[in-house]
Design a protein around this motif. Structure first.
Motif, short mmCIF file in Angstrom:
data_model
loop_
_atom_site.label_atom_id
_atom_site.label_comp_id
_atom_site.label_asym_id
_atom_site.label_seq_id
_atom_site.Cartn_x
_atom_site.Cartn_y
_atom_site.Cartn_z
N PRO A 259 1.28 -1.33 0.24
CA PRO A 259 0.00 -0.08 0.16
C PRO A 259 0.70 1.58 -0.09
CG PRO A 259 -0.54 -1.59 1.33
CD PRO A 259 -0.08 -2.24 1.68
N CYS A 260 0.82 2.18 -1.01
CA CYS A 260 1.47 3.49 -1.86
C CYS A 260 1.36 4.05 0.22
CB CYS A 260 1.28 3.95 -2.74
SG CYS A 260 1.46 2.90 -3.93
N THR A 261 0.36 4.56 0.84
CA THR A 261 0.19 5.17 1.79
C THR A 261 1.46 4.44 3.04
OG1 THR A 261 -2.05 3.58 2.31
CG2 THR A 261 -1.95 6.23 1.01
N ASP A 262 1.70 3.37 2.77
CA ASP A 262 2.57 2.44 4.51
C ASP A 262 4.26 3.08 4.20
OD1 ASP A 262 0.78 1.30 4.81
OD2 ASP A 262 0.47 -0.75 5.08
N ILE A 263 4.07 3.14 2.54
CA ILE A 263 5.66 3.48 2.12
C ILE A 263 6.04 4.91 1.67
CG2 ILE A 263 6.17 1.18 1.74
CD1 ILE A 263 6.34 1.33 -1.39
N PHE A 264 5.29 6.09 1.47
CA PHE A 264 5.32 7.33 1.41
C PHE A 264 4.72 7.81 2.20
CE2 PHE A 264 6.09 5.30 -2.91
CZ PHE A 264 6.78 6.19 -3.29
N ARG A 265 5.29 8.88 2.59
CA ARG A 265 4.77 10.36 3.75
C ARG A 265 4.57 11.67 2.61
NH1 ARG A 265 10.02 11.35 6.38
NH2 ARG A 265 9.71 9.47 7.88
N GLU A 266 3.75 12.47 3.30
CA GLU A 266 3.37 14.02 3.13
C GLU A 266 4.54 14.58 3.26
OE1 GLU A 266 -0.11 14.96 2.98
OE2 GLU A 266 -1.45 13.42 1.66
N ILE A 267 5.47 15.20 2.65
CA ILE A 267 5.78 16.44 3.01
C ILE A 267 6.15 17.99 1.95
CG2 ILE A 267 8.51 15.68 1.40
CD1 ILE A 267 10.57 15.87 3.79
N PHE A 268 6.73 18.89 3.05
CA PHE A 268 6.90 19.61 1.95
C PHE A 268 8.07 20.41 1.56
CE2 PHE A 268 3.42 21.35 5.11
CZ PHE A 268 2.14 21.97 4.21
N ASP B 35 10.33 22.80 -1.68
CA ASP B 35 10.52 24.17 -2.28
C ASP B 35 9.19 24.01 -3.88
OD1 ASP B 35 11.49 23.06 -3.91
OD2 ASP B 35 13.41 23.72 -3.85
N GLU B 36 8.57 23.37 -3.98
CA GLU B 36 7.55 23.36 -5.46
C GLU B 36 6.38 22.79 -4.26
OE1 GLU B 36 8.23 21.79 -8.46
OE2 GLU B 36 9.88 22.52 -9.38
N GLY B 37 5.95 22.84 -2.96
CA GLY B 37 4.50 22.17 -2.62
C GLY B 37 4.58 21.33 -1.78
N LEU B 38 3.37 20.58 -2.39
CA LEU B 38 3.12 19.24 -1.03
C LEU B 38 3.77 17.88 -2.21
CD1 LEU B 38 2.34 17.91 1.30
CD2 LEU B 38 0.28 17.61 0.43
N CYS B 39 4.46 17.60 -1.43
CA CYS B 39 5.01 16.21 -2.03
C CYS B 39 5.11 14.77 -1.86
CB CYS B 39 6.38 16.42 -2.81
SG CYS B 39 7.03 17.72 -3.55
N CYS B 40 5.42 14.03 -2.55
CA CYS B 40 5.30 12.31 -1.39
C CYS B 40 6.85 12.05 -1.06
CB CYS B 40 4.56 11.36 -1.87
SG CYS B 40 3.36 12.10 -2.63
N ILE B 41 6.86 11.62 0.02
CA ILE B 41 8.65 11.01 0.23
C ILE B 41 8.70 10.09 0.41
CG2 ILE B 41 8.59 11.66 2.55
CD1 ILE B 41 11.14 12.89 1.78
N PHE B 42 9.43 9.11 0.30
CA PHE B 42 9.83 7.48 0.43
C PHE B 42 11.40 7.49 0.50
CE2 PHE B 42 11.70 3.52 -1.61
CZ PHE B 42 11.11 2.44 -0.71
N ASN B 43 11.96 6.52 1.73
CA ASN B 43 12.90 5.94 2.12
C ASN B 43 13.29 7.46 2.90
OD1 ASN B 43 13.57 2.88 2.55
ND2 ASN B 43 15.24 3.73 1.43
N PHE B 44 12.78 8.45 3.64
CA PHE B 44 13.21 9.17 4.36
C PHE B 44 13.59 8.77 5.83
CE2 PHE B 44 13.11 13.75 5.96
CZ PHE B 44 14.38 14.46 4.86
N LEU B 45 14.97 9.70 6.03
CA LEU B 45 15.01 8.92 7.40
C LEU B 45 14.02 9.42 8.61
CD1 LEU B 45 17.18 7.77 9.44
CD2 LEU B 45 18.13 10.15 10.00
#
Length: 499
Positions: A167-176, A178-188
């Motif tokens: 499920p994508c919501t399990d491995i991606f989080r929303e983050i701000f 410099d181009e707005g709201l984006c999705c981030i994977f495998n970030f500390l």
């Protein structure tokens, strides 16, 4: 002749004999020709030769020192290979070029607070001074972006990692960014990365099925020795598209309102899991209706502890425990420069943009009443203090960098065939106009690190200079002892002559 004069003459004669014996038996062979029975022209000849070789030898030794002083550190290749399962899979940020959903903003009218925020979200020029007196309570700029931007659950519709549908919501989080709201994977995880909690850092624990445990990681220490069965940042697990990450992106083209570029599509960025993402500067485009693959080329930098004794301005790198940052726990050049930018906006406009680190936990996040100042500051984005600040942001001595090698192919005009079940109930026309398939994968199981080492240590420097001095004039360490001996002996004779 008085007794005193006889004693002095005897002392001088003894001293002269010792000097001749020293010159005759020293390791510098040329000196014995100076005191030999040769004629005076030949003595001058050997004196000139001796002076020339000493001059050349000293210049060569000084040249070695100057080279060490100007280039104290060299970068070589590690003798051992690093497996990709010992480093994290790259952190990946995915952004929709659409900055605001049409269905969310089409009702906004000029003169309203939301309309002002929309202009800033869409990077449009307008006069923001007319909005400074508008009263607003909970309608802050970050909340507005969060409301009008596309959520990760709508943007990333299918995720496969290591041949496992997740499920994508399990491995991606929303983050701000410099181009707005984006999705981030495998970030500390923010707990390990930031020194204090930020209200605009959104953790990705949205699903009950989320079982991965956050662990700490940094380029020096690596992963902890004891790891859970499922954790993140996730390491690389193999080569090829099957062992990498595949995501399917939905652009919802009909809901486009304004784009960060002149077209439709997405931007992705691959980077170190402890770095500050810079989408505007480094984002790579992903076209709708295409399958884009990013071959990941990993490169890491290491440094031997011996270079710690060399000043950072000469070795041109910083160990993470040498410079403490205000917001980040781990030093990297990108994190350091992001804090410099935050400090600049704090000085210029008394606020920090929502996508930059909160270098002061009590600082205000830039809002509508700051937009006029922000426009001027963003166009300038430079002052003396910022320049001096960034000059101190040297490269990390231990770092991990990912170089993506991208290639793209258009999706089929007739019937799209893909591994994902997401395409089954969708028409080919809808897929080509709205969707994009993106693959991220390693091409090699191992790679070699670049290692910073000192150009010369004490042993190497002695070997180089000693070899030159020995070759040119027969100099040795024993000669130093002989010189000390003869100096002490002469001084003793002088004392005897005086007293």
């Amino acid at each position: 002749m008085s007794l005193r004069k006889k004693i002095n003459r005897k002392i001088l004669s003894l001293g002269e004999k010792r000097q001749k014996r020293f010159l005759r038996n020293t390791s510098m062979e040329v000196l014995k020709y100076v005191i030999s029975d040769n004629s005076l022209p030949w003595k001058f000849y050997f004196i000139i030769i001796f002076a020339l070789v000493v001059f050349v030898a000293v210049n060569l030794a000084v040249g070695i020192y100057n080279k060490w002083d100007s280039t104290p550190v060299i970068i070589g290749i590690s003798s051992t290979m690093t497996p990709i399962d010992k480093i994290p899979f790259p952190a990946i940020t995915v952004c929709n070029m659409n900055q605001a959903k049409k269905s969310k903003v089409e009702h906004l009218v000029p003169g309203s607070l939301g309309y002002a925020m929309l202009q800033k979200t869409c990077f449009k020029e307008t006069n923001y001074s007319q909005y400074t007196d508008i009263r607003h309570r909970n309608e802050t700029f970050p909340n507005f972006i969060l409301d009008v931007s596309e959520k990760c659950s709508d943007l990333i519709v299918s995720c496969t990692f290591h041949q496992q549908q997740i499920p994508c919501t399990d491995i991606f989080r929303e983050i701000f960014v410099d181009e707005g709201l984006c999705c981030i994977f495998n970030f500390l995880h923010p707990y390990y990365l930031y020194k204090f909690k930020s209200p605009y850092i959104r953790d990705y624990t949205s699903s009950d099925r989320f079982a991965d445990i956050a662990v700490d990681w940094d380029p020096i220490s690596g992963y902890p020795q004891r790891l859970p069965s499922s954790y993140y940042p996730r390491p690389g697990v193999g080569v090829g598209t099957a062992m990498g990450l595949q995501i399917i992106l939905n652009g919802h083209v009909k809901d486009y309102f304004c784009s960060s570029t002149n077209g439709q599509g997405f931007k992705v960025l691959l980077y170190n899991p402890i770095d500050q993402p810079r989408m505007k500067e480094s984002g790579l485009p992903v076209m709708i209706g295409h399958q884009t693959s990013f071959r990941i080329i990993a490169r890491s930098f290491e440094a031997l502890p011996t270079i710690r004794n060399i000043h950072r301005t000469k070795r041109q790198c910083i160990f993470s425990d040498e410079q403490e940052l205000l917001f980040y726990r781990y030093y990297t050049r990108r994190n350091c420069e992001a804090e410099c930018d935050s400090s600049f906006f704090l000085r210029a406009c008394n606020c920090i943009p929502y996508y930059l680190p909160l270098v002061n936990p009590n600082a205000s996040i830039c809002d509508v009443n700051h937009f006029e100042c922000l426009n001027g500051a963003e166009s300038q984005n430079f002052d003396v203090k910022t320049s001096q600040c960034k000059e101190h942001c040297l490269t990390s001595c231990h770092d991990l960098i990912f170089f993506p090698d991208a290639f793209t192919t258009p999706l089929s005009q007739k019937k799209v065939k893909a591994q994902s079940n997401y395409f089954k109930n969708l028409s080919s026309d809808y897929i080509r106009k709205n969707l994009a398939v993106v693959n991220f994968f390693h091409t090699d199981n191992y790679f070699r690190s670049s290692v910073r080492t000192s150009y010369t240590g004490p042993t190497e420097y002695m070997a180089l200079t000693g070899g030159i001095m020995s070759l040119m004039i027969g100099f040795s360490v024993i000669f130093i002892a002989e010189i000390i001996y003869i100096i002490i002996y002469i001084l003793t004779l002088l004392l005897l002559l005086l007293f």
